[in-house]
Design a protein around this motif. Structure first.
Motif, PDB file in Angstrom:
ATOM      1  N   UNK A  34      -7.362   0.190   4.657  1.00  0.00           N
ATOM      2  CA  UNK A  34      -5.886   0.135   5.108  1.00  0.00           C
ATOM      3  C   UNK A  34      -5.912  -0.311   6.616  1.00  0.00           C
ATOM      4  N   UNK A  35      -5.275  -1.545   6.572  1.00  0.00           N
ATOM      5  CA  UNK A  35      -6.198  -2.143   7.952  1.00  0.00           C
ATOM      6  C   UNK A  35      -4.650  -1.447   9.398  1.00  0.00           C
ATOM      7  N   UNK A  36      -5.724  -1.809   9.397  1.00  0.00           N
ATOM      8  CA  UNK A  36      -4.883  -1.582  11.279  1.00  0.00           C
ATOM      9  C   UNK A  36      -2.982  -1.580  11.598  1.00  0.00           C
ATOM     10  N   UNK A  37      -2.340  -2.720  11.203  1.00  0.00           N
ATOM     11  CA  UNK A  37      -0.626  -2.904  10.670  1.00  0.00           C
ATOM     12  C   UNK A  37      -0.585  -1.739   9.683  1.00  0.00           C
ATOM     13  N   UNK A  38      -1.242  -1.801   8.266  1.00  0.00           N
ATOM     14  CA  UNK A  38      -0.634  -1.104   7.474  1.00  0.00           C
ATOM     15  C   UNK A  38      -0.080   0.981   8.138  1.00  0.00           C
ATOM     16  N   UNK A  39      -1.936   1.070   8.723  1.00  0.00           N
ATOM     17  CA  UNK A  39      -1.689   2.759   9.012  1.00  0.00           C
ATOM     18  C   UNK A  39      -1.283   2.809  10.051  1.00  0.00           C
ATOM     19  N   UNK A  40      -0.485   1.131  10.884  1.00  0.00           N
ATOM     20  CA  UNK A  40       0.577   1.303  11.947  1.00  0.00           C
ATOM     21  C   UNK A  40       2.407   1.332  11.410  1.00  0.00           C
ATOM     22  N   UNK A  41       2.499   1.402  10.235  1.00  0.00           N
ATOM     23  CA  UNK A  41       3.985   0.989   9.813  1.00  0.00           C
ATOM     24  C   UNK A  41       3.791   2.338   9.445  1.00  0.00           C
ATOM     25  N   UNK A  42       2.724   2.915   8.899  1.00  0.00           N
ATOM     26  CA  UNK A  42       2.808   4.775   8.797  1.00  0.00           C
ATOM     27  C   UNK A  42       2.952   5.737  10.013  1.00  0.00           C
ATOM     28  N   UNK A  43       1.945   4.941  10.614  1.00  0.00           N
ATOM     29  CA  UNK A  43       2.208   5.927  11.802  1.00  0.00           C
ATOM     30  C   UNK A  43       4.016   6.044  11.974  1.00  0.00           C
ATOM     31  N   UNK A  44       4.640   4.621  12.168  1.00  0.00           N
ATOM     32  CA  UNK A  44       5.957   4.746  12.828  1.00  0.00           C
ATOM     33  C   UNK A  44       6.635   5.998  11.549  1.00  0.00           C
ATOM     34  N   UNK A  45       6.619   5.600  10.828  1.00  0.00           N
ATOM     35  CA  UNK A  45       7.818   6.087   9.587  1.00  0.00           C
ATOM     36  C   UNK A  45       6.893   8.079   9.757  1.00  0.00           C
ATOM     37  N   UNK A  46       5.510   7.893   9.660  1.00  0.00           N
ATOM     38  CA  UNK A  46       5.579   9.482  10.084  1.00  0.00           C
ATOM     39  C   UNK A  46       6.258  10.384  11.482  1.00  0.00           C
ATOM     40  N   UNK A  47       6.277   8.970  12.619  1.00  0.00           N
ATOM     41  CA  UNK A  47       6.505   9.487  13.945  1.00  0.00           C
ATOM     42  C   UNK A  47       7.932   9.580  13.946  1.00  0.00           C
ATOM     43  N   UNK A  48       7.975   8.276  13.979  1.00  0.00           N
ATOM     44  CA  UNK A  48       9.654   7.557  13.853  1.00  0.00           C
ATOM     45  C   UNK A  48      10.129   8.671  13.235  1.00  0.00           C
ATOM     46  N   UNK A  49      10.291   8.821  12.252  1.00  0.00           N
ATOM     47  CA  UNK A  49      11.637   9.003  11.408  1.00  0.00           C
ATOM     48  C   UNK A  49      11.152   8.932  10.037  1.00  0.00           C
ATOM     49  N   UNK A  50      10.902   9.450   9.043  1.00  0.00           N
ATOM     50  CA  UNK A  50      11.265   9.294   7.731  1.00  0.00           C
ATOM     51  C   UNK A  50      12.206   8.640   7.331  1.00  0.00           C
ATOM     52  N   UNK A  51      12.271   8.062   6.824  1.00  0.00           N
ATOM     53  CA  UNK A  51      14.467   7.731   6.359  1.00  0.00           C
ATOM     54  C   UNK A  51      14.855   6.158   7.036  1.00  0.00           C
ATOM     55  N   UNK A  52      13.819   5.534   7.943  1.00  0.00           N
ATOM     56  CA  UNK A  52      14.473   4.265   8.268  1.00  0.00           C
ATOM     57  C   UNK A  52      14.796   3.303   7.188  1.00  0.00           C
ATOM     58  N   UNK A  53      15.738   2.307   8.213  1.00  0.00           N
ATOM     59  CA  UNK A  53      16.261   1.343   7.331  1.00  0.00           C
ATOM     60  C   UNK A  53      14.340   0.104   7.360  1.00  0.00           C
ATOM     61  N   UNK A  54      14.370  -0.710   6.850  1.00  0.00           N
ATOM     62  CA  UNK A  54      13.313  -1.894   7.048  1.00  0.00           C
ATOM     63  C   UNK A  54      13.832  -2.514   8.607  1.00  0.00           C
ATOM     64  N   UNK A  55      15.330  -3.002   8.246  1.00  0.00           N
ATOM     65  CA  UNK A  55      15.838  -3.624   9.972  1.00  0.00           C
ATOM     66  C   UNK A  55      15.418  -2.640  11.547  1.00  0.00           C
TER      67      UNK A  55
END
Length: 147
Positions: A34-55
């Motif tokens: 995993x890279x920092x970019x992949x990890x940060x994407x997952x962090x945004x999903x985990x902390x920012x609320x799952x169920x977000x759209x790509x946009x």
């Protein structure tokens, strides 16, 4: 240091810190694939609320949608996220961490937390609060420019 010199140095200092964070974190996550970019994407999903759209996720992360699509494709291939149809908009897909993604985040977050603590050693919380305020204001100004 004069005011002009401080303003001239600011964007370069931000870029140096960002590059160093990314390089060190990439090294610590390398064995997990995993890279920092992949990890940060997952962090945004985990902390920012799952169920977000790509946009929505691209907007939160302040990156372009094509860049995000590549990240999401690789995370989906690893079985860490999944795209599900949106009930209200059949064209949209919502993003979720898989159970494997949730378990994986535990290790990733621990490694990220350790690096963050090491990099912020000796820095007072009040100074960090000021720095975050400055960064937020810079991002607000940047958002106005993009229109």
């Amino acid at each position: 240091m004069d005011q002009q010199s401080i303003r001239e140095q600011f964007p370069f200092a931000v870029a140096r810190v960002t590059r160093r964070w990314r390089k060190l974190l990439d090294e610590r996550l390398k064995d997990l694939g995993v890279t920092q970019a992949r990890w940060s994407t997952m962090v945004y999903l985990q902390r920012g609320g799952e169920g977000l759209t790509q946009r929505e996720l691209a907007h939160l992360m302040a990156i372009e949608n094509p860049t995000l699509v590549r990240l999401l494709d690789s995370l989906e291939e690893q079985g860490l996220i999944e795209r599900r149809p949106c009930k209200r908009d059949r064209r949209a897909r919502r993003l979720y961490l898989t159970p494997a993604g949730e378990r994986f985040m535990s290790d990733l977050n621990e490694r990220g937390d350790i690096l963050r603590d090491e990099m912020l050693e000796g820095i007072d919380d009040k100074d960090l609060e000021v720095a975050l305020g400055v960064f937020n204001r810079v991002m607000e100004n940047a958002a106005k420019l993009k229109k």
